[in-house]
Design an enzyme around this catalytic site. Sequence first.
Site, PDB file in Angstrom:
ATOM      1  N   GLY A 141      47.256  41.316  47.275  1.00 55.83           N
ATOM      2  CA  GLY A 141      47.364  40.027  46.617  1.00 55.83           C
ATOM      3  C   GLY A 141      46.074  39.738  45.887  1.00 55.83           C
ATOM      4  O   GLY A 141      44.980  40.072  46.368  1.00 55.83           O
ATOM      5  N   GLU A 142      46.196  39.144  44.714  1.00 56.07           N
ATOM      6  CA  GLU A 142      45.000  38.913  43.894  1.00 56.07           C
ATOM      7  C   GLU A 142      44.023  37.994  44.614  1.00 56.07           C
ATOM      8  O   GLU A 142      44.359  36.881  44.997  1.00 56.07           O
ATOM      9  CB  GLU A 142      45.391  38.317  42.545  1.00 56.07           C
ATOM     10  CG  GLU A 142      44.217  38.159  41.605  1.00 56.07           C
ATOM     11  CD  GLU A 142      44.624  38.024  40.149  1.00 56.07           C
ATOM     12  OE1 GLU A 142      43.748  37.813  39.303  1.00 56.07           O
ATOM     13  OE2 GLU A 142      45.841  38.127  39.868  1.00 56.07           O
ATOM     14  N   GLY A 143      42.810  38.464  44.784  1.00 54.46           N
ATOM     15  CA  GLY A 143      41.790  37.776  45.568  1.00 54.46           C
ATOM     16  C   GLY A 143      41.625  38.401  46.936  1.00 54.46           C
ATOM     17  O   GLY A 143      40.512  38.438  47.475  1.00 54.46           O
TER      18      GLY A 143
END
Length: 665
Positions: free
Chosen positions: A552-554
């Site tokens: 997931g982005e982050g």
Amino acid sequence: MSIDGWNTVLVLGGIRSGKSEFAEALVADAPTVRYVATAADTSADDEEWATRLHAHRARRPTTWTTEETAGQPRRLAELLAAAQPAETLLIDDVGGWVTALLDPAHQPVDATATIAVLVAAIRSCPARLVLVSAEVGLSLVPTTPLGRAFTDTLGTANRAIADAVDTVVLVVAGQPSWLKPPPPTRPAAVPAQITPAAAGSRAATGPVLAPPPLPEVLTPSAPPTPAALAAAAGAPWLALPVAAASLAIEPDLAIEPDLELPMPDEDAGSQAGQRVATRDLPGAGFGGLTQLVEFAAATQGTPQPVPWARTRVLLVHGDHAGGAAAGTAPGDSARRAQEARDGQGAWARLAAEAGAELQVVDAPAADPIETDPALPLNQVEAALQLGWRLADQAADAGVRLLVLGACGAGTDAAAAAVLAATAGAEPPAVLARVRTGAGEYDDAAWMIRCAAVRDGLHRSRHSSREPREILAEVGGGDIAVATGMLLGAAARRLPVLLDGPVGVAAGLVSRDLAGPARHWCLLADHGGHPGVQLAADVLGLTPLLDLRLDLGEGGNALVALPLLRSALALAAALPAHPSLRVESDEATSNVAELTTDPAAAGSTTSEPDEATPPTEESEPTTEQPEPASPTEDEPDFREPEPAGPGPTSTDPESTPLDSSGRRAG
């Protein structure tokens, strides 16, 4: 004019092939067209030529304007350079331009250099551009020197222009044949266009939105032990929210292109890279993490950077409707964002493990880009300001590093559309495959996303491609918030850690608004995402890691954060290699032995006595390849003795020193 995203077209054809009519049909629905006529008007001497010119002029709508360049062939490149993004230019034709170029009245001229100038103007021309030219490759070689010069020059120009434009069409007997790229799947007829004026009136109008309140900031607790996890099953991992800090930005800030933002300290970064190479390590060095040390040094403005003491994760939540979100379960992104607020889920857990704060930001939802603009311009402006205010709030609260995360339906497709609009990428090449919750690939959903991006770019082909227009047409609220955050972070000298498509798409848009913004960004891991890899190349960002994480982005950046902190802590704490310390100590000792008073080695002023020259006994006893003390063949360089007392004392007579270098008494 554009066809399926192509902005510049070269139309080739033979005599009476219908190439001019085809080119005029391509721009027939444009609101205004500037027709550039390159042929000389010799109608007074040639009746047949006058008939041809009259037929051409009769076909042009009254709304078109005409420019004549026959008398000044070099003026064509100037017209292209001065064209505006909203304009449409039709140049008919390149053969007439070559004829004027070879006219004895314009000689001597370097045809090759002049063609190169024209091609450079075509590549950089922001307007919609259609060029018409005669294909000379199928004709016989002329029998006269002037005829051969014309065909050679026109053939050279055609090849160079064909390489520079988006697409090339060969018209034979009125039938178009697409040479570059392959023929489109849809008919060649151009549908009705949305005029720039209409597009601007759609997005520019609307009420001025009041700045929304900033979301709460969650502070992580220490990672719990397994026993504590068992005792508090289901308990949140994050503590109570902290109060938001005051803002230092005006609420009516206008984020315009060419923002003046600071640059990191490149000298400090270079010095840090040299320093880290001399640390006392058992191995060869920091490897790829040397880049991390240099980045931290440049953003902190010191050659000896320290680990980031306080980190905040900005998790931007924004959904995209329509085909961009194909293959995504409805409500899944909202569920994950709420889990993060409640201290649950992957982002909250990783933030707690990394000792980072977490702030969930709701961005306005985007409309289907294949049929409508993603967001009105007034909402784009509000989203940019919200992102800037979030960065300002973090800087005021003492945050030293921002981690940009994103969750939302259709974010990959929106980022791919931004990459295509800003970097010229092909959507299928930058869209990652779609995976279901069961871990299987959904290629049907991937094709729907590709089609949505393609249609969105085709629908918005007449937009100015100005950064805010790109966000309004295909970007959406989440990328707009992320862009504002990157700009605000750069303004406050705050580094940002990226790792996903929304972050790099925002990096591309922020680069077009303010070039220095990208220099404050660090890419943790490309995650194997094709769009992230392409954008990283465009932005000049080298991923620190190649773990191909997809959490997931982050999330990928949070996994890497403890490693990055450890590397910075090691680089800051380790001493220099012993060999370097020995050489430094011996050099200091040799300098001290050159003075009459041995205790002067411990003084910061080291004033040599010129009356007593160095002796052989002052040589160091340890054998060295190159003695630090002067030899008989080398001149003895000494600083002149000052006339008064040194800077460390204001007394006429300094306190005597003992042999250890300490002051007596």
